[in-house]
Write a protein that holds these residues in place. Structure first.
Motif, mmCIF file in Angstrom:
data_model
loop_
_atom_site.group_PDB
_atom_site.id
_atom_site.type_symbol
_atom_site.label_atom_id
_atom_site.label_comp_id
_atom_site.label_asym_id
_atom_site.label_seq_id
_atom_site.Cartn_x
_atom_site.Cartn_y
_atom_site.Cartn_z
ATOM 1 N N GLU A 37 0.252 -0.905 -0.379
ATOM 2 C CA GLU A 37 -0.195 -0.045 -0.272
ATOM 3 C C GLU A 37 1.001 1.000 0.225
ATOM 4 O OE1 GLU A 37 -0.948 -2.467 2.329
ATOM 5 O OE2 GLU A 37 -2.058 -3.506 0.424
ATOM 6 N N GLY A 84 -6.410 -5.191 -12.770
ATOM 7 C CA GLY A 84 -6.344 -3.066 -11.737
ATOM 8 C C GLY A 84 -5.075 -3.302 -10.675
ATOM 9 N N LEU A 85 -4.389 -4.504 -10.884
ATOM 10 C CA LEU A 85 -3.118 -3.890 -10.188
ATOM 11 C C LEU A 85 -2.098 -3.358 -10.718
ATOM 12 C CD1 LEU A 85 -2.517 -7.749 -8.341
ATOM 13 C CD2 LEU A 85 -4.170 -6.322 -7.464
ATOM 14 N N ASN A 102 -1.078 -2.297 -4.687
ATOM 15 C CA ASN A 102 -2.978 -2.195 -4.402
ATOM 16 C C ASN A 102 -3.108 -3.740 -4.522
ATOM 17 O OD1 ASN A 102 -2.566 -1.903 -7.361
ATOM 18 N ND2 ASN A 102 -4.934 -1.203 -7.281
ATOM 19 N N GLN A 104 -5.648 -5.724 -3.506
ATOM 20 C CA GLN A 104 -7.170 -5.536 -2.561
ATOM 21 C C GLN A 104 -7.115 -6.184 -1.359
ATOM 22 O OE1 GLN A 104 -10.969 -7.289 -4.827
ATOM 23 N NE2 GLN A 104 -11.766 -6.337 -2.595
ATOM 24 N N THR A 105 -7.949 -5.587 0.348
ATOM 25 C CA THR A 105 -7.842 -6.416 0.964
ATOM 26 C C THR A 105 -8.976 -6.724 1.309
ATOM 27 O OG1 THR A 105 -5.974 -5.454 1.625
ATOM 28 C CG2 THR A 105 -7.561 -5.726 3.434
ATOM 29 N N ILE A 106 -9.799 -8.030 1.834
ATOM 30 C CA ILE A 106 -10.685 -7.852 1.817
ATOM 31 C C ILE A 106 -11.891 -8.418 3.573
ATOM 32 C CG2 ILE A 106 -12.533 -10.010 1.854
ATOM 33 C CD1 ILE A 106 -11.111 -10.423 -0.889
ATOM 34 N N TYR A 138 -14.128 -15.090 -4.943
ATOM 35 C CA TYR A 138 -12.522 -14.733 -4.301
ATOM 36 C C TYR A 138 -11.397 -13.814 -5.492
ATOM 37 C CZ TYR A 138 -13.477 -15.514 0.661
ATOM 38 O OH TYR A 138 -14.426 -15.602 1.822
ATOM 39 N N PRO A 139 -10.874 -12.796 -5.259
ATOM 40 C CA PRO A 139 -10.098 -12.367 -7.027
ATOM 41 C C PRO A 139 -8.991 -13.184 -6.503
ATOM 42 C CG PRO A 139 -10.134 -10.291 -4.343
ATOM 43 C CD PRO A 139 -11.420 -11.666 -4.526
ATOM 44 N N PHE A 142 -5.146 -11.420 -3.078
ATOM 45 C CA PHE A 142 -6.117 -10.645 -2.089
ATOM 46 C C PHE A 142 -5.076 -10.932 -1.249
ATOM 47 C CE2 PHE A 142 -8.092 -14.339 -2.152
ATOM 48 C CZ PHE A 142 -8.400 -14.983 -0.553
ATOM 49 N N GLU A 145 -8.051 -8.479 5.356
ATOM 50 C CA GLU A 145 -8.303 -7.696 6.501
ATOM 51 C C GLU A 145 -7.595 -8.416 8.303
ATOM 52 O OE1 GLU A 145 -11.714 -5.944 9.151
ATOM 53 O OE2 GLU A 145 -11.025 -3.918 7.595
#
Length: 182
Positions: A37, A84-85, A102, A104-106, A138-139, A142, A145
């Motif tokens: 991030e 998307g990344l 980036n 994604q954090t789920i 799920y992507p 990822f 959290e």
């Protein structure tokens, strides 16, 4: 048509290969602040190979336990899989790699009751050593959290890496179970 069952894997680095690590920092940068991030910090570090017994460089790297990257030459085949990344180029000595940023954090995707959870004395979660996921779509890549320093993938990413015999990553399957209300 049969729908393929979702399978989730936790990624880790295969230490039979040389591994990439931070060799030096510039301008007072701290490696503790370096995450996927904070890609703006990637160029404040110099990266080096830490030799394994084999002295073989991997196709994929994990730096600082949470920065996933691949050789720059592999990106063409991966680009349609990781839409998307954002990718950030780094050099590990003379080798060019791309770090995936980036990711994604789920939130709320771990079935805490079914997972192996270690807690602090006040009841807060210290560690989830064996996560169990809730059923969902799920992507391809990822984070979750509850375990921010781990990277997970679905079967599509694992199958692609395995099919192409790419090196550097190990995959540990994570169970998927619905919440039980009993």
């Amino acid at each position: 048509m049969n729908k393929m069952r979702e399978i989730i894997y936790r990624l880790s680095f295969d230490f039979q290969y040389d591994f990439a690590d931070i060799a030096e920092s510039f301008n007072g940068a701290s490696s503790l602040d370096l995450t996927s991030e904070t890609p703006n910090l990637l160029n404040f570090f110099k990266y080096d190979w830490k030799a394994s017994e084999s002295n073989i460089k991997p196709n994929f790297v994990i730096i600082n336990s949470e920065l996933l990257g691949c050789e720059k030459t592999l990106f063409k085949g991966l680009s349609d899989k990781i839409l998307g990344l954002r990718l950030y180029p780094i050099r590990i000595v003379d080798d060019e790699y791309l770090i995936f940023t980036n990711i994604q954090t789920i939130p709320n995707c771990i079935n805490i009751k079914k997972s192996k959870v270690i807690r602090f004395s006040n009841g807060d979660i210290m560690e989830i050593s064996s996560p169990v996921f809730m059923p969902d779509n799920y992507p391809i890549l990822f984070k979750v959290e509850e375990i921010p320093s781990s990277i997970f993938c679905n079967h599509e990413f694992k199958d692609y890496i395995t099919k192409n015999s790419y090196s550097g990553l190990l995959f540990k399957e994570c169970p998927i179970k619905s919440k039980s209300w009993i």
